[in-house]
Scaffold this active site. Structure first.
Site, PDB file in Angstrom:
ATOM      1  N   HIS A   5      44.873  26.474  23.541  1.00  0.00           N
ATOM      2  CA  HIS A   5      45.119  25.167  23.851  1.00  0.00           C
ATOM      3  C   HIS A   5      44.134  24.127  24.110  1.00  0.00           C
ATOM      4  CE1 HIS A   5      46.744  22.345  27.401  1.00  0.00           C
ATOM      5  NE2 HIS A   5      47.639  22.060  26.408  1.00  0.00           N
ATOM      6  N   HIS A  47      42.810  14.155  24.515  1.00  0.00           N
ATOM      7  CA  HIS A  47      43.755  14.279  25.292  1.00  0.00           C
ATOM      8  C   HIS A  47      44.458  12.801  26.124  1.00  0.00           C
ATOM      9  CE1 HIS A  47      46.901  15.288  28.486  1.00  0.00           C
ATOM     10  NE2 HIS A  47      47.373  16.059  27.700  1.00  0.00           N
TER      11      HIS A  47
END
Length: 234
Positions: A5, A47
């Site tokens: 991730h 992100h």
């Protein structure tokens, strides 16, 4: 079965080239990263909407040029050993994934609806320019219009729908984009939901599971892929 991730977010500063390297070192064949556009329209790997949490700077990614983003330290917040790590361009991340023989789950990070078309257009253009191997790529997004645009522009690339809520209409609502996979928050996945997704023919991925003791439970539910910050542990 294991996807790192944001690279390997427990091992190195997320969404950096060293984080992707750490995921590969842990032995995974898949890695997930996020992309959005700089102020001058360059896809970068990041992100959050702002750089505040993961760099020594402040401001929105969309308001900062690539040169401004590259001037930031994206590593020292995580640990002194990573001081000087930079925000990668998507082009750099693609090259890194290819060099490490990783398959990429590329999340199209859309913070505002008006960013959808410019981001996807830029990403698709880059993938085509680099002649990136299609079998090494999956586009994913929370936004159904984004996946539909991906389907229109590059239907040969697999698409994954990301969700943190699920209801009786979810399967119907995603059908238009013809996804390859459903990426669901592991905290809401029940046996019934898992069965409905699998019965519909989709690959089932969960995020972000960091407790290795729960892996068998999700495997038994039919989960195909676990997205985790700790690929080394898994």
């Amino acid at each position: 079965m294991i996807t790192g991730h944001r690279g390997a977010a427990a091992l190195a500063p997320e969404n950096t080239l060293i984080s992707i390297q750490k995921a590969a070192d842990a032995g995974v064949s898949w890695v997930e990263i996020d992309t959005q556009l700089s102020a001058d329209g360059i896809p970068v790997v990041f992100h959050d909407e702002t750089v505040n949490r993961c760099t020594n700077g402040k401001g929105k990614i969309a308001d900062l040029t690539l040169a401004q983003l590259k001037s930031l330290d994206a590593g020292s917040w995580f640990g002194e050993a990573f001081t000087g790590e930079k925000i990668p361009t998507l082009s750099e991340a693609l090259d890194t994934c290819l060099a490490l023989d990783l398959t990429l789950n590329l999340e199209l990070k859309i913070h505002h609806e008006e960013h959808t078309a410019p981001l996807i257009d830029a990403v698709v253009a880059l993938i085509k320019e680099k002649n990136y191997p299609i079998d090494k790529l999956l586009f994913s997004s929370f936004q159904k219009p984004a996946l539909e645009r991906c389907q229109q522009q590059m239907p040969e690339v697999r698409r994954g729908f990301i969700c943190e809520v699920w209801n009786d209409y979810s399967l119907t609502s995603i059908a238009a984009s013809q996804p390859y996979s459903v990426h669901i928050d592991h905290r809401i996945l029940t046996p019934t939901i898992a069965k409905s997704i699998k019965d519909a023919g989709y690959v089932l991925k969960i995020w972000t599971l960091n407790n290795v003791e729960k892996a068998q439970h999700f495997y038994d539910l039919g989960v195909d892929s676990i997205i985790t910050d700790k690929p080394d542990t898994f």
